[in-house]
Design a protein around this motif. Structure first.
Motif, short mmCIF file in Angstrom:
data_model
loop_
_atom_site.label_atom_id
_atom_site.label_comp_id
_atom_site.label_asym_id
_atom_site.label_seq_id
_atom_site.Cartn_x
_atom_site.Cartn_y
_atom_site.Cartn_z
N TYR A 107 -42.58 1.02 26.36
CA TYR A 107 -41.67 2.16 26.35
C TYR A 107 -41.36 2.61 27.77
N ASP A 110 -35.81 5.89 28.39
CA ASP A 110 -34.68 5.86 27.45
C ASP A 110 -34.57 4.55 26.68
N SER A 111 -35.64 3.80 26.59
CA SER A 111 -35.60 2.55 25.83
C SER A 111 -37.00 2.13 25.41
N TYR A 137 -32.04 4.61 23.68
CA TYR A 137 -31.99 5.96 23.12
C TYR A 137 -31.03 6.84 23.92
N GLU A 138 -30.35 7.72 23.20
CA GLU A 138 -29.56 8.78 23.81
C GLU A 138 -29.87 10.08 23.07
N GLY A 140 -32.61 11.27 22.41
CA GLY A 140 -33.74 11.04 21.52
C GLY A 140 -33.44 10.18 20.31
N LEU A 141 -32.19 9.74 20.14
CA LEU A 141 -31.81 8.94 18.99
C LEU A 141 -31.56 7.49 19.40
N PRO A 142 -32.03 6.53 18.60
CA PRO A 142 -31.75 5.12 18.90
C PRO A 142 -30.30 4.79 18.61
N GLU A 145 -29.21 -1.57 19.81
CA GLU A 145 -30.27 -2.57 19.80
C GLU A 145 -29.72 -3.87 20.37
#
Length: 211
Positions: A107, A110-111, A137-138, A140-142, A145
């Motif tokens: 981790y 942001d990814s 992530y942006e 907090g949301l994925p 991919e």
């Protein structure tokens, strides 16, 4: 993340199973077990459901290896850093042990990355890297991919769309190199549970749960 960048990372991480395993076990501060046809935990949103598989469940107590059992190791931030999925017992009669597939996670701000090592016997240092997934992530949301598989180095890009409440409502999977057409999936969050449909020829084809 471009295919070339993932391919470079793939070659860099190949042959590192023992290093991944040692680092994960040294960094682990807690563990949990799960069971089911599908994995209870997934870095990629609705990975099991997109395959038409019901995710498993986490167990309240520690368990032991068994068919369709999953062992998760967590770091001090409460994130999964290592997952082992048990499949079946293998090996010669005098040295039987559970076969398993191991996922390792890294981790940053942001990814996140998932490194998949195929079926292994015990802690075989020659276990092969079969897949790399990067999730971006942006807020907090994925949202994206990027995936590379060892088989023919197949590369896919996935984009997620959300509604105003932060619910994932659309997933689009692309194969930039071909040979497959884009795959569009609609996600419905209903009272009786999650439903996934594939949009094909302007029709909604049930994916999960199967009708």
């Amino acid at each position: 993340m471009s295919k070339d960048a993932l391919l470079e990372l793939f070659h860099d991480r190949s042959g590192t199973y023992s290093t991944f395993l040692r680092t994960a076990l040294e960094s682990s501060v807690s563990e949990k077990w799960g069971e089911g046809v599908g994995a209870p935990f997934s870095l990629e949103p609705y990975r099991m459901e997109i395959l038409g598989i019901k995710p498993g469940r986490m167990l309240k107590k520690l368990s032991e290896p068994g068919k369709r059992r999953y062992h998760y190791f967590y770091n001090s931030d409460g994130k999964v850093i290592y997952a082992r999925a048990y499949s079946e017992i293998g090996g010669p009669p005098e040295d039987r042990a559970w076969m398993h597939a191991d996922d390792f996670y890294e981790y940053d701000a942001d990814s996140a990355f998932r490194y998949v090592f195929g079926n292994a016997f015990r802690e075989n240092p020659d276990s092969k890297l079969t897949r790399i997934v990067k999730v971006v992530y942006e807020n907090g949301l994925p949202v994206r991919e990027f995936q590379l598989e060892s088989r023919n180095f197949e590369y896919t890009e996935t984009n997620h769309s959300y509604d105003g409440s932060g619910n994932l409502i659309e997933i689009k999977i692309k194969w930039p190199d071909g040979p497959y057409p884009d795959r569009m999936l609609k996600i419905y969050h209903e009272i009786d549970g999650l439903k996934v449909f594939e949009i094909r020829d302007q029709r909604e084809i049930p994916v999960y749960p199967e009708s």
